[in-house]
Scaffold this motif. Structure first.
Motif: not given
Lengths: 277, 247
Positions: B24-39
């Motif tokens: 996974l890469d996170v780019t500068e000055n961006e918002i990375l949303g992470i979704i998914g069910p519990a656990n």
């Protein structure tokens, strides 16, 4: 109906505890105060103690009690806090589960055994390495410091553990080290519990009699150094009450009155300190 | 270059594998949303990035890189200063609002009263909280409402001058208005910081995230531009989740 009976019963029990306290304080002052007024504060606050001949000076004992208690607190609080912080924050679960009961076991040892250990080990040690008679403020402070350890450790340990885990995580997430978290966050957060532990320890130290009689030397003078012998208020009462009569007996109750006053003052100071943000 | 790169990351709690081969890469000055069910391993990922996971006794294989440097080689306090974490339940520390904000900066260097005042002002201002609390900085932080507490936590993280801000379901306990305020704050701050936002609320990710990643049972199922992921996901499981068919 049953509820009412239980409620009344519990109330009676609760009040009888308070009543006992009230009776004890009343009795001590009722026996001690007349002599204090008869002899005058000037006589009481001198160092001349010859109660069968009209001299009731208990100043050296008051100083003795305070010195021994202060010494015990210096030792007990510093070692106790260090021990608590290590147990609670820097040691694994197994170490905590082994060490804490062992420390609490210290509370179960009779004070005469502490006194005995003091005479056999600590008194000769202090005499040869620091000088003086060995029976001294220092010796008594060390033994009392060890005696109050379990009280301080177990109460402050519980209050440190009661600080929510989330506080620790929040602090670590801000980049705090463990030590910074302990000093800047956990100790302030657990302060009231820690102080409660210290108050209880202090009460035990100032009230302790047997161990102190055995190792403090019981000399009737104001000590000039921590290597001098002292006699505390409690020792005087225990040593002399067996044969005291008349004014002598009343003078011992006066000792008790002052002990009572000192304890109340110390508690008030501690509560003030605890309440301040 | 990506601000944070995650390479072949596996994470185990004793025998349970919470994250499976994450890249996974996170780019500068961006918002990375992470979704998914519990656990699904979302929180574990955040806690792995600032190494808080070590407190839970988890073991990790693979690499996490911050500006190309392995985080295991950075001093841990420095790492945690550079990567802030906001928890689901706002953790206000005991003491005043002011104390909450100065706690972090004071850990790292000695600061004068004026510098501290300045940090407090800028952090509260950036977190859109200054106007609401400027007259009560000495009050206990516990007296604030839930939404204000969470913004205080954001301000506290900002006071550390971080580079990345991670949020673990920051609005899970908040009402829609407080949530909107926090989202507005994030969008504003995006210019200066990089965000990772874990959320149970898929709509929130759709509203604020530039990219969105979908996690399921410890696996990264899909990551894409947010519009793309929500309109035409490649994976059927992603589609099922965002359309509310499970989870």
């Amino acid at each position: 109906m049953k509820d009412k009976i239980a409620e009344k019963f519990l109330m009676v029990v609760a009040f009888s505890a308070i009543l006992t306290l009230a009776l004890i304080s009343f009795f001590i002052f009722q026996q001690g105060l007349p002599l204090i007024f008869k002899a005058g504060l000037h006589n009481i606050f001198s160092t001349h103690w010859a109660p069968t001949r009209g001299h009731f000076g208990i100043l050296s004992m008051i100083v003795g009690s305070i010195m021994v208690t202060a010494g015990a607190l210096i030792i007990g609080v510093s070692f106790g806090l260090a021990c608590t912080i290590f147990l609670s924050e820097f040691s694994s679960g197994t170490i905590q589960k082994t060490l804490k009961p062992i420390i609490e076991l210290l509370a179960g040892i009779p004070s005469v055994v502490y006194g005995f250990m003091g005479i056999v080990i600590l008194v000769p040690f202090v005499r040869t390495h620091f000088g003086g008679p060995g029976f001294s403020v220092l010796t008594a402070s060390i033994i009392l410091g060890i005696m109050i350890l379990p009280t301080i450790v177990s109460i402050s340990y519980d209050s440190l553990r009661a600080v929510p885990k989330t506080y620790r995580e929040g602090s670590f997430a801000l980049g705090a080290t463990k030590w910074q978290t302990v000093v800047m966050l956990l100790i302030p957060a657990a302060r009231s519990g820690i102080i409660a532990g210290i108050i209880l320890g202090m009460g035990r130290a100032i009230g302790e009699t047997m161990a102190v009689i055995m190792i403090a030397g019981n000399a009737l003078k104001i000590p000039h150094s921590i290597l001098d012998s002292v006699r505390t208020l409690t020792s005087t009462i225990a040593l002399e009450l067996g044969y005291a009569t008349g004014d002598h007996r009343a003078a011992l109750f006066a000792c008790g009155s002052f002990l009572f006053i000192i304890i109340v003052i110390l508690n008030i100071i501690a509560i003030r300190f605890k309440g301040k943000e | 270059m990506a601000k944070i790169s995650i390479r072949n990351l596996n994470l185990f709690y004793k025998n349970f594998q919470a994250l499976k081969n994450i890249n996974l890469d996170v780019t500068e000055n961006e918002i990375l949303g992470i979704i998914g069910p519990a656990n699904s391993g979302k929180s574990s990922l955040l806690r792995a990035i600032n190494r808080l996971i070590e407190l839970d006794g988890a073991t990790i294989t693979g690499e996490i890189l911050l500006d190309g440097k392995n985080i295991m080689e950075l001093p841990i306090n420095d790492l945690r200063r550079r990567i802030g974490l906001i928890f689901a339940i706002p953790i206000v520390l005991p003491g005043s609002i002011y104390k909450n904000l100065t706690y972090g900066p004071k850990l790292h260097k000695k600061l004068s009263r004026r510098e501290l005042d300045d940090i407090v002002y800028r952090a509260l201002n950036a977190a859109n909280l200054w106007d609401e609390v400027k007259d009560r900085l000495k009050d206990s932080a516990a007296t604030l409402s839930g939404g204000q507490q969470q913004r205080l936590c954001i301000a506290r993280t900002l006071a550390m001058e971080p580079e990345v801000i991670m949020m673990d379901e920051p609005c899970s306990g908040l009402d829609p208005i407080s949530t909107a305020k926090i989202e507005a704050t994030m969008l504003e701050l995006k210019k200066r910081y990089t965000f990772i936002l874990v959320t149970n609320n898929t709509k929130q990710a759709a509203r604020v995230a530039d990219k969105t990643a979908f996690f399921l049972s410890g696996e990264l199922i899909e990551i894409d531009r947010t519009e793309k992921l929500f309109t035409s996901p490649r994976e059927k499981r992603t589609n099922d989740y965002i359309s509310g068919r499970f989870g």
